[in-house]
Design an enzyme around this catalytic site. Structure first.
Site, PDB file in Angstrom:
ATOM      1  N   ASP A 247      -4.989   3.525  -3.594  1.00  0.00           N
ATOM      2  CA  ASP A 247      -6.386   3.119  -3.392  1.00  0.00           C
ATOM      3  C   ASP A 247      -7.210   3.525  -4.598  1.00  0.00           C
ATOM      4  O   ASP A 247      -6.709   3.511  -5.729  1.00  0.00           O
ATOM      5  CB  ASP A 247      -6.913   3.782  -2.110  1.00  0.00           C
ATOM      6  CG  ASP A 247      -7.889   2.894  -1.356  1.00  0.00           C
ATOM      7  OD1 ASP A 247      -9.022   2.741  -1.847  1.00  0.00           O
ATOM      8  OD2 ASP A 247      -7.527   2.366  -0.300  1.00  0.00           O
ATOM      9  N   HIS A 306     -13.721   4.679  -1.246  1.00  0.00           N
ATOM     10  CA  HIS A 306     -12.885   3.937  -0.309  1.00  0.00           C
ATOM     11  C   HIS A 306     -11.598   4.686   0.037  1.00  0.00           C
ATOM     12  O   HIS A 306     -11.186   4.750   1.206  1.00  0.00           O
ATOM     13  CB  HIS A 306     -12.567   2.579  -0.930  1.00  0.00           C
ATOM     14  CG  HIS A 306     -11.794   1.645  -0.070  1.00  0.00           C
ATOM     15  ND1 HIS A 306     -10.420   1.525  -0.139  1.00  0.00           N
ATOM     16  CD2 HIS A 306     -12.202   0.758   0.872  1.00  0.00           C
ATOM     17  CE1 HIS A 306     -10.012   0.613   0.720  1.00  0.00           C
ATOM     18  NE2 HIS A 306     -11.067   0.126   1.343  1.00  0.00           N
ATOM     19  N   ASN A 408     -10.017  -9.830   4.148  1.00  0.00           N
ATOM     20  CA  ASN A 408     -11.290  -9.998   4.844  1.00  0.00           C
ATOM     21  C   ASN A 408     -11.945 -11.356   4.606  1.00  0.00           C
ATOM     22  O   ASN A 408     -13.161 -11.456   4.560  1.00  0.00           O
ATOM     23  CB  ASN A 408     -12.278  -8.912   4.383  1.00  0.00           C
ATOM     24  CG  ASN A 408     -11.779  -7.526   4.657  1.00  0.00           C
ATOM     25  OD1 ASN A 408     -10.968  -7.310   5.550  1.00  0.00           O
ATOM     26  ND2 ASN A 408     -12.242  -6.565   3.870  1.00  0.00           N
ATOM     27  N   SER A 484      -9.170  -2.968   5.635  1.00  0.00           N
ATOM     28  CA  SER A 484      -8.869  -1.699   4.978  1.00  0.00           C
ATOM     29  C   SER A 484      -8.837  -0.550   5.974  1.00  0.00           C
ATOM     30  O   SER A 484      -8.141   0.443   5.775  1.00  0.00           O
ATOM     31  CB  SER A 484      -9.913  -1.388   3.902  1.00  0.00           C
ATOM     32  OG  SER A 484      -9.581  -2.005   2.690  1.00  0.00           O
TER      33      SER A 484
END
Length: 716
Positions: A247, A306, A408, A484
């Site tokens: 990430d 994130h 998404n 996520s």
């Protein structure tokens, strides 16, 4: 369709560009599911599977045997250990893939089902720096090959470097349109010396910011949208499974600091890295805000932190009664930074997957903490490249389970990488109501749906964060929504499963995860569009319960005084196994442990792990071990023997199964009965059977079985 060209902003002399933000489709996802994706199981389908490199030279023989045992058509070789089997419909393809995943030597198996037509234009492809990755044939000279391609296409091409897998990274002129880039890639693929050509894409974390704070972790609860985490914790031993989080890096946080293992920063490009250097051992988040200079469009006016949010969903813990709790609070986190400002590139993500699982990456020190679970909450539009698939295959071959967010864009997951790679678990997002989240991707490539949160009156997912707007600040918490957030829920559950049985392969994990999923709520979009949202809703308790317990010698947890060991026989190999686990029995009878197992009609009583055995003070846990060659099972409660099995590469130890009294010189102590091991040599090698029924033993002796020892002593 050919993506249109786009104007870009230059972030460094190489002209590398950063991605534009994907637009959310919102409620359109509901329209597509209702109108265009209604019968995934009705199309003709195939099963693709790949065999381990260890079977090189024997691939076709092994593949033929696998297909024959499963009653399938003859497999067609696709090269490099890959095969394809045709089936009549999606349901049969899914069942066949399930059988293949249980077999040793199968890296992955996947049913390929045709999706219904997409009812909207595909999102525009985003590329990094107009860069091509050319996979060269062995012995090919990169400079010569690139020069020849430049002459053939009349383009100015610049060779930047040679990357992992003999891949030459080539820069195209800044004025190159998307259509021209695609044409050059096609031309390159037919150029002598080039095996394949891929356009290098930008991949990004798949989160959607939501500033609303929710103090309640609905995603872990027993509500329709929750995963039922608490019952799973009751079933799981306190194993500390390593989970890699690929990430943006991870910031220090009280909920995570004790969980972090050594990681790595795999971001090579300095503008993206935004930390002043390239690849290095510091995997901490430095901030990924977009100052509208480095990226093509304002992606974030603030840093998302994130990776810290994702890590908290997996393994956050709190010792003071405050904060949140992760899905697998005993797991350990291996932080790997592959995304920075503007996102990240395919090459860095692929190398991150390799490094996470312990596969060597040139120029990077070996990973001292190879992960059993790898979470990627990131992705971008486009196919799974050869390099990305190679990275996945290498990691799965090392025993890692790869979990990836589906995306998404309220679109088909088959169009988004790396979720569309073979052998991964692609996760769609669900909301509090147990339905597909408004933004989530969907389609036959989705394996399962997990909590990702939603908008409006529906909450997001709360997790750990950092309070800094752009640069690091104090540790905090926040609520985000996105696939996520869905993927780490699955990664956490997989960690719980592997804590219960660390010997499970990636395919076996997937089978148990999918078979235990809860059905979608009647009337929901997912319920009305079969196959669009995967096998169902993530059920932590069901998934962990589907794993046969692997007990240590000191684990005395159980509920009953005695257990009945059921004997099962594999009809083709004539092998025998004893088990008291009802889940394992059901799985074996359903063909989920390889082969065709059926109850023999015999059983043996033994002590449970909570039995009061004061009169038989020498009761010990019994280990079960399986011969790698031949497949026979042996049982022993002698500590030295169990250790010898574990140290012998010819045996695979299943762990401690039940309690039994130790044999003595006279046989078995008073109050117990001898359970003897018999053996016979056949075409597969040494066959073993352990039982105490006198009549059956007599028939076995007449058939050539020989008693070898008393395996253990069971209660009368």
């Amino acid at each position: 369709m050919t993506p249109p060209s786009t104007a870009v902003k230059i972030s460094e002399p190489f002209g590398e560009v950063c991605p534009k933000r994907y637009a959310l489709m919102g409620i359109i996802a509901v329209v597509v599911l209702a109108a265009g994706v209604t019968s995934f199981g009705s199309f003709a389908a195939t099963v693709e599977f790949k065999l381990s490199p260890e079977l090189k030279g024997r691939e076709q023989v092994v593949a033929n045997r696998l297909a024959q045992d499963a009653g399938a058509a003859a497999p067609i070789s696709r090269g490099n250990g890959g095969f394809e089997v045709t089936t009549t419909d999606g349901a049969k393809a899914a069942a066949l893939a399930t059988v293949f995943r249980e077999r040793a030597g199968v890296l992955w198996a996947q049913a390929i089902v045709v999706d219904a037509p997409l009812l909207r234009a595909a999102p525009e492809t985003e590329f990094h720096g107009r860069m091509l990755a050319l996979t060269l044939n062995p012995g090919a000279d990169a400079a010569v090959v690139v020069a020849a391609l430049a002459r053939r296409t009349s383009q100015t091409l610049t060779l930047k470097r040679i990357a992992t897998g003999n891949r030459a990274l080539v820069m195209l002129p800044l004025s190159t349109s998307g259509a021209s880039m695609a044409a050059i890639a096609v031309a390159a693929a037919s150029e002598p010396g080039i095996r394949s050509a891929d356009r290098v894409r930008v991949l990004r974390h798949q989160w959607i910011p939501n500033n609303t704070m929710f103090a309640q972790q609905w995603a872990l609860g027993t509500g329709v949208g929750g995963i039922r985490a608490a019952p799973a914790w009751d079933l799981t031993p306190s194993g500390s499974v390593a989970v890699a989080v690929i990430d943006t890096g991870i910031r220090s946080h009280p909920e995570l600091d004790a969980k972090l293992m050594s990681g790595y920063d795999m971001v090579r490009n300095l503008p993206i890295a935004s930390d002043g250097n390239g690849r290095d051992p510091d995997a901490s988040e430095s901030g990924n805000f977009d100052d509208d200079v480095a990226c093509a469009a304002p992606l974030n006016a603030f840093s998302s932190w994130h990776g810290t949010h994702v890590a908290g969903i997996i393994a956050a813990s709190s010792n003071d009664g405050e904060g949140i709790l992760g899905v697998a609070p005993n797991a350990r986190i291996v932080p790997i930074r592959a995304l920075g400002r503007c996102g990240g590139i395919d090459e860095d993500v692929a190398d991150s997957i390799r490094w996470a699982a312990g596969v060597a990456v040139p120029g990077v020190p070996s990973n001292a903490n190879p992960a059993k679970v790898v979470n990627l909450s990131l992705g971008g539009y486009g196919p799974c490249t050869a390099d990305m698939q190679s990275a996945v295959d290498g990691a799965v071959g090392r025993g890692a389970v790869i979990v990836i967010s589906a995306g998404n864009d309220a679109s088909r997951v088959v169009d988004f990488s790396p979720a569309n790679c073979k052998g991964v678990i692609a996760v769609a997002a669900g909301n509090l109501l147990g339905d597909l989240s408004s933004y989530s991707n969907f389609g036959s490539g989705v394996a399962i749906t997990a909590p990702g949160g939603d908008f409006g009156d529906l909450p997001g997912v709360i997790s750990t964060l950092n309070g800094g707007v752009r640069l690091p600040g104090v540790p905090s918490y926040a609520t985000y929504s996105g696939t996520s957030m869905a993927a780490p829920h699955v990664a956490g559950v997989v960690a719980l499963m592997l804590a219960r049985d660390p010997t499970l392969s990636a395919g076996q994990v997937m089978n148990r995860l999918l078979s235990s999923a809860r059905s979608f709520v009647a009337g929901s979009d997912c319920a009305s569009a079969a196959g669009a949202c995967g096998a169902g809703l993530l059920d932590a308790a069901g998934a962990v319960g589907a794993v046969t317990a692997n007990r240590s010698a000191g684990d005395l947890s159980a509920s009953s005084d005695r257990v009945r060991l059921i004997e099962l026989r594999e009809v083709f190999t004539d092998r025998y196994a004893l088990t008291s686990d009802p889940v394992e029995i059901a799985q074996m009878e359903a063909g989920l442990h390889g082969g065709l197992w059926a109850r023999s009609g015999f059983s043996v009583d033994s002590f449970s792990f909570t039995a009061r055995v004061d009169a038989l003070a020498r009761v010990q846990p019994v280990c079960r071990s399986r011969l790698v060659a031949g497949g026979g099972f042996a049982y022993s409660n002698n500590v030295a023997e169990c250790k010898a099995y574990a140290a012998n590469a010819g045996w695979a130890v299943d762990g401690m199964q039940f309690l039994a009294a130790l044999p003595n010189r006279a046989g078995c102590p008073a109050g117990s009965n001898a359970v003897s091991e018999f053996f016979r040599i056949d075409g597969l090698g040494r066959n073993l059977r352990t039982l105490d029924d006198p009549a059956e033993i007599g028939r076995m002796v007449d058939a050539g079985w020989v008693q070898s020892r008393i395996a253990f002593c069971a209660p009368l």
